[in-house]
Design a protein around this motif. Structure first.
Motif, PDB file in Angstrom:
ATOM      1  N   ASN A   1       0.821   6.622  -6.824  1.00  0.00           N
ATOM      2  CA  ASN A   1      -0.541   7.117  -6.968  1.00  0.00           C
ATOM      3  C   ASN A   1      -0.850   8.068  -5.814  1.00  0.00           C
ATOM      4  OD1 ASN A   1      -1.240   5.251  -9.240  1.00  0.00           O
ATOM      5  ND2 ASN A   1      -0.860   3.697  -7.674  1.00  0.00           N
ATOM      6  N   ALA A   2      -2.095   8.131  -5.436  1.00  0.00           N
ATOM      7  CA  ALA A   2      -2.547   8.892  -4.264  1.00  0.00           C
ATOM      8  C   ALA A   2      -2.111  10.351  -4.297  1.00  0.00           C
ATOM      9  CB  ALA A   2      -2.044   8.223  -2.976  1.00  0.00           C
ATOM     10  N   GLY A   3      -1.835  10.884  -5.484  1.00  0.00           N
ATOM     11  CA  GLY A   3      -1.453  12.278  -5.573  1.00  0.00           C
ATOM     12  C   GLY A   3       0.009  12.550  -5.315  1.00  0.00           C
ATOM     13  N   PHE A   4       0.801  11.500  -5.086  1.00  0.00           N
ATOM     14  CA  PHE A   4       2.220  11.688  -4.801  1.00  0.00           C
ATOM     15  C   PHE A   4       3.098  11.074  -5.886  1.00  0.00           C
ATOM     16  CE2 PHE A   4      -0.086  11.314  -0.748  1.00  0.00           C
ATOM     17  CZ  PHE A   4       0.099  12.597  -0.292  1.00  0.00           C
ATOM     18  N   GLY A   5       2.512  10.783  -7.046  1.00  0.00           N
ATOM     19  CA  GLY A   5       3.244  10.132  -8.109  1.00  0.00           C
ATOM     20  C   GLY A   5       4.138  11.079  -8.879  1.00  0.00           C
TER      21      GLY A   5
ATOM     22  N   ALA B   1      13.773  13.304  -5.902  1.00  0.00           N
ATOM     23  CA  ALA B   1      12.404  13.721  -5.606  1.00  0.00           C
ATOM     24  C   ALA B   1      11.707  14.177  -6.885  1.00  0.00           C
ATOM     25  CB  ALA B   1      12.405  14.848  -4.573  1.00  0.00           C
ATOM     26  N   TYR B   2      10.439  13.803  -7.011  1.00  0.00           N
ATOM     27  CA  TYR B   2       9.696  14.157  -8.216  1.00  0.00           C
ATOM     28  C   TYR B   2       9.679  15.667  -8.447  1.00  0.00           C
ATOM     29  CZ  TYR B   2       7.795   9.387  -8.193  1.00  0.00           C
ATOM     30  OH  TYR B   2       7.641   8.026  -8.222  1.00  0.00           O
ATOM     31  N   GLU B   3       9.552  16.447  -7.367  1.00  0.00           N
ATOM     32  CA  GLU B   3       9.434  17.888  -7.519  1.00  0.00           C
ATOM     33  C   GLU B   3      10.673  18.517  -8.144  1.00  0.00           C
ATOM     34  OE1 GLU B   3       8.192  16.177  -5.136  1.00  0.00           O
ATOM     35  OE2 GLU B   3       6.257  16.988  -4.518  1.00  0.00           O
ATOM     36  N   TYR B   4      11.816  17.892  -7.980  1.00  0.00           N
ATOM     37  CA  TYR B   4      13.018  18.403  -8.653  1.00  0.00           C
ATOM     38  C   TYR B   4      12.810  18.352 -10.170  1.00  0.00           C
ATOM     39  CZ  TYR B   4      17.746  18.789 -10.471  1.00  0.00           C
ATOM     40  OH  TYR B   4      18.848  19.188 -11.187  1.00  0.00           O
ATOM     41  N   GLY B   5      12.285  17.261 -10.644  1.00  0.00           N
ATOM     42  CA  GLY B   5      12.042  17.133 -12.075  1.00  0.00           C
ATOM     43  C   GLY B   5      10.975  18.081 -12.582  1.00  0.00           C
ATOM     44  N   PHE B   6       9.920  18.302 -11.787  1.00  0.00           N
ATOM     45  CA  PHE B   6       8.836  19.177 -12.225  1.00  0.00           C
ATOM     46  C   PHE B   6       9.307  20.605 -12.495  1.00  0.00           C
ATOM     47  CE2 PHE B   6       5.659  16.570  -9.496  1.00  0.00           C
ATOM     48  CZ  PHE B   6       5.618  15.584 -10.467  1.00  0.00           C
ATOM     49  N   TYR B   7      10.212  21.111 -11.646  1.00  0.00           N
ATOM     50  CA  TYR B   7      10.525  22.529 -11.672  1.00  0.00           C
ATOM     51  C   TYR B   7      11.984  22.854 -11.991  1.00  0.00           C
ATOM     52  CZ  TYR B   7       6.198  22.272  -8.974  1.00  0.00           C
ATOM     53  OH  TYR B   7       4.924  21.990  -8.542  1.00  0.00           O
ATOM     54  N   ASN B   8      12.823  21.812 -12.119  1.00  0.00           N
ATOM     55  CA  ASN B   8      14.234  22.066 -12.391  1.00  0.00           C
ATOM     56  C   ASN B   8      14.702  21.223 -13.568  1.00  0.00           C
ATOM     57  OD1 ASN B   8      17.165  21.902 -12.259  1.00  0.00           O
ATOM     58  ND2 ASN B   8      17.006  22.947 -10.295  1.00  0.00           N
ATOM     59  N   GLY B   9      14.829  19.933 -13.358  1.00  0.00           N
ATOM     60  CA  GLY B   9      15.180  19.024 -14.442  1.00  0.00           C
ATOM     61  C   GLY B   9      16.507  19.330 -15.104  1.00  0.00           C
ATOM     62  N   GLY B  10      17.416  20.008 -14.380  1.00  0.00           N
ATOM     63  CA  GLY B  10      18.693  20.374 -14.970  1.00  0.00           C
ATOM     64  C   GLY B  10      18.639  21.636 -15.804  1.00  0.00           C
ATOM     65  N   MET B  11      17.579  22.385 -15.710  1.00  0.00           N
ATOM     66  CA  MET B  11      17.434  23.632 -16.470  1.00  0.00           C
ATOM     67  C   MET B  11      18.469  24.657 -16.002  1.00  0.00           C
ATOM     68  SD  MET B  11      13.919  25.880 -16.802  1.00  0.00           S
ATOM     69  CE  MET B  11      13.742  25.921 -15.017  1.00  0.00           C
TER      70      MET B  11
ATOM     71  N   SER C   1      -0.527  13.623 -12.160  1.00  0.00           N
ATOM     72  CA  SER C   1      -1.089  12.925 -11.008  1.00  0.00           C
ATOM     73  C   SER C   1      -0.579  13.448  -9.679  1.00  0.00           C
ATOM     74  CB  SER C   1      -0.759  11.425 -11.111  1.00  0.00           C
ATOM     75  OG  SER C   1       0.645  11.217 -11.032  1.00  0.00           O
ATOM     76  N   ASN C   2       0.318  14.418  -9.694  1.00  0.00           N
ATOM     77  CA  ASN C   2       0.896  14.913  -8.451  1.00  0.00           C
ATOM     78  C   ASN C   2       0.061  16.079  -7.921  1.00  0.00           C
ATOM     79  OD1 ASN C   2       2.843  16.808  -6.883  1.00  0.00           O
ATOM     80  ND2 ASN C   2       3.872  14.814  -6.915  1.00  0.00           N
ATOM     81  N   LEU C   3      -0.460  15.923  -6.708  1.00  0.00           N
ATOM     82  CA  LEU C   3      -1.389  16.903  -6.153  1.00  0.00           C
ATOM     83  C   LEU C   3      -0.792  18.300  -6.060  1.00  0.00           C
ATOM     84  CD1 LEU C   3      -3.068  14.885  -3.280  1.00  0.00           C
ATOM     85  CD2 LEU C   3      -4.280  16.042  -5.127  1.00  0.00           C
TER      86      LEU C   3
ATOM     87  N   MET D   1       0.825  -1.208   0.000  1.00  0.00           N
ATOM     88  CA  MET D   1       0.000   0.000   0.000  1.00  0.00           C
ATOM     89  C   MET D   1       0.860   1.259   0.000  1.00  0.00           C
ATOM     90  SD  MET D   1      -2.738  -1.530   2.733  1.00  0.00           S
ATOM     91  CE  MET D   1      -3.475   0.028   3.194  1.00  0.00           C
ATOM     92  N   PHE D   2       1.958   1.225   0.757  1.00  0.00           N
ATOM     93  CA  PHE D   2       2.842   2.398   0.782  1.00  0.00           C
ATOM     94  C   PHE D   2       3.610   2.538  -0.528  1.00  0.00           C
ATOM     95  CE2 PHE D   2       2.078   1.917   5.330  1.00  0.00           C
ATOM     96  CZ  PHE D   2       1.747   3.223   5.638  1.00  0.00           C
ATOM     97  N   ILE D   3       3.917   1.437  -1.164  1.00  0.00           N
ATOM     98  CA  ILE D   3       4.537   1.516  -2.490  1.00  0.00           C
ATOM     99  C   ILE D   3       3.560   2.169  -3.473  1.00  0.00           C
ATOM    100  CG2 ILE D   3       5.446   0.183  -4.423  1.00  0.00           C
ATOM    101  CD1 ILE D   3       6.385  -1.892  -2.382  1.00  0.00           C
ATOM    102  N   SER D   4       2.278   1.805  -3.365  1.00  0.00           N
ATOM    103  CA  SER D   4       1.280   2.400  -4.257  1.00  0.00           C
ATOM    104  C   SER D   4       1.197   3.903  -4.072  1.00  0.00           C
ATOM    105  CB  SER D   4      -0.094   1.774  -3.990  1.00  0.00           C
ATOM    106  OG  SER D   4      -0.123   0.427  -4.405  1.00  0.00           O
TER     107      SER D   4
END
Length: 484
Positions: free
Chosen positions: A67-71, A284-294, A76-78, A60-63
């Motif tokens: 999912n659950a808005g933390f993907g 962390a996913y948020e690094y990719g959302f807003y930075n991604g090596g930019m 899918s990320n809340l 469940m924690f792997i899911s």
């Protein structure tokens, strides 16, 4: 295949499919779980011992990490999606998914949270029933149950805040669930609070792993995590006294402390109450959302989207930072896009709470101590207690700002709301949910909408429910305003 609300794919129970693939090599390290078997397991055998019960709960924690808005998918990320939907983020590329959300043009096809959360509620309810009915010797039975109740509360919390009145699902029986009506918001919160009280009574004080042993990792909830989410649930339901009591319990727990701004999101920092780790080593996913090596300077024709960055901080969020606020320099990152043709050079700000491209240096943090101070500040202010500003000033001091002492309740609540906007921006829907629960959403969004440009209508406060679920459940009604 999606887990629709009616759960047709689950009719063959009592066979439970253990989700997530199930043999992840990194799971033991990052979720402190057990060795996970692959395939399916008969429900009667799943909970016969701690190892098997832990397998299900660890799954469940792997899911959650997917999912659950933390993907990791930006759709899918809340924090990402609701930041765009409200007034925290701005899309950087016209016409893509982020831009659709940003312009408040969602349809049921953009609203996958409903099916995702109800699918995970099925798993949580199956675990609760199976563990409670187990005839095996479960040494850590309370931990497994407490974790499942915590997750059931978490799923209902996000459902009610995104969709308004929703069915309360407390069983894995699809024949029951397929006939449930939507419950009033107040009743959903009563269930959330009841589940969190159970979790609070069952979970250990220490953080524990999938073997029931103490650990420094904070990626499984303990009693403090249940208490923190309970404080939030009481606040959202307007029970100021109990919100204050629960937040005070967390704040007084020596496991937690505010830390330097640069350390807040590091894995297992003392500010973390509960974190979400990915199933395998990753940044962390948020690094990719807003930075991604930019880079700090971009030369056209390249733009942020060249680095898969499709959202920046909104202009009004950037404007709301006070002069001297250290969060402006620590949690925002400026990128200069050079002039091109008739387009002048411009400076664009991006969220930078997560800074490391290295694996597992930072974890997503849905529950952290700063929120508890702001919960208690608001709860105390609503009770006209004179010590409310003290909690607000704990957060301001950490940001390098002077203490404030607003002269009346209205001014104090406005100061707390602004502080929460700055402190928790782009974190799991706080801004959107706060605007909804305080009755400010229409006021704010009607001012913001022309700058998107978009049109805001009051019905957009609640997201659309998938039409197939409405068709399959004769007692389920749609949210108004959306084409079915």
């Amino acid at each position: 295949m999606k887990h629709r609300f009616h759960y047709n794919i689950l009719k063959k129970l009592p066979v439970i499919a253990i989700s997530c693939g199930i043999a992840f090599t990194g799971c033991d390290k990052y979720l402190d779980g057990t060795q996970l078997p692959s395939g399916t397991i008969e429900a009667g055998d799943v909970y016969i011992n701690d190892n098997m019960a832990s397998t299900v709960v660890t799954g469940m924690f792997i899911s959650i990490s997917q999912n659950a808005g933390f993907g990791g998918g930006s759709g899918s990320n809340l924090g990402y999606v609701l930041g765009l939907y409200a007034d925290e983020l701005r899309s950087t590329l016209s016409g893509n998914f982020a831009d659709i959300i940003f312009k408040n043009a969602i349809t049921h096809s953009n609203s996958g949270y409903w099916s995702g959360y109800y699918g995970m509620l099925f798993t949580a309810n199956a675990a609760i029933r199976g563990i409670n009915n187990s005839t095996g010797n479960l040494v850590f039975k309370n931990q497994w149950l407490g974790e499942a109740y915590f997750l059931r509360a978490l799923y209902h919390f996000y459902l009610v805040n995104m969709y308004g009145p929703v069915p309360i699902v407390l069983t894995p029986d699809y024949t029951v669930n397929n006939r449930l009506s939507r419950s009033p918001v107040a009743d959903v919160y009563k269930q959330i609070i009841a589940d969190l009280k159970l979790a609070q009574s069952m979970l250990p004080e220490d953080y524990t792993n999938g073997y029931g042993a103490a650990t420094s990792s904070r990626v499984r909830p303990n009693k403090g995590a249940a208490t923190a989410l309970l404080a939030r649930a009481y606040l959202y339901s307007g029970d100021w006294e109990n919100a204050e009591i629960q937040a005070t319990e967390v704040i007084g727990n020596n496991r937690y402390d505010t830390v330097a701004l640069s350390n807040v999101f590091l894995a297992n920092s003392k500010e973390t109450i509960w974190a979400v780790a990915q199933r395998a080593p990753a940044r962390a996913y948020e690094y990719g959302f807003y930075n991604g090596g930019m880079p700090a300077t971009i030369t056209p024709p390249q733009g942020p989207n060249s680095f898969s960055v499709f959202a920046s901080a909104s202009e009004n969020l950037v404007h709301d930072f006070e002069p001297g606020d250290q969060r402006f320099t620590e949690w925002l990152r400026m990128t200069t896009i050079l002039a091109s043709g008739t387009n002048p050079a411009r400076e664009v700000y991006f969220p930078a709470k997560y800074k490391s491209p290295a694996n597992n240096v930072e974890y997503q943090v849905p529950l952290r101590l700063a929120e508890q101070y702001l919960i208690r500040a608001e709860a105390r202010a609503m009770q006209n207690k004179g010590n409310a500003a003290g909690d607000l000033n704990v957060i301001r001091k950490r940001a390098g700002l002077a203490a404030v002492q607003p002269g009346n309740q209205t001014a104090l609540l406005a100061a707390i709301a602004k502080e929460k906007r700055i402190e928790l921006f782009a974190e799991y829907g706080h801004r959107f949910f706060d605007l909804k629960r305080t009755g400010k959403l229409d006021e704010v969004m009607k001012l913001v909408a022309p700058t998107k440009p978009a049109t805001w209508e009051s019905f957009m406060a609640n997201w659309p429910i998938p039409p197939n679920d409405i068709l399959s459940n004769p007692n389920l009604t749609p949210n108004p305003g959306y084409a079915q």
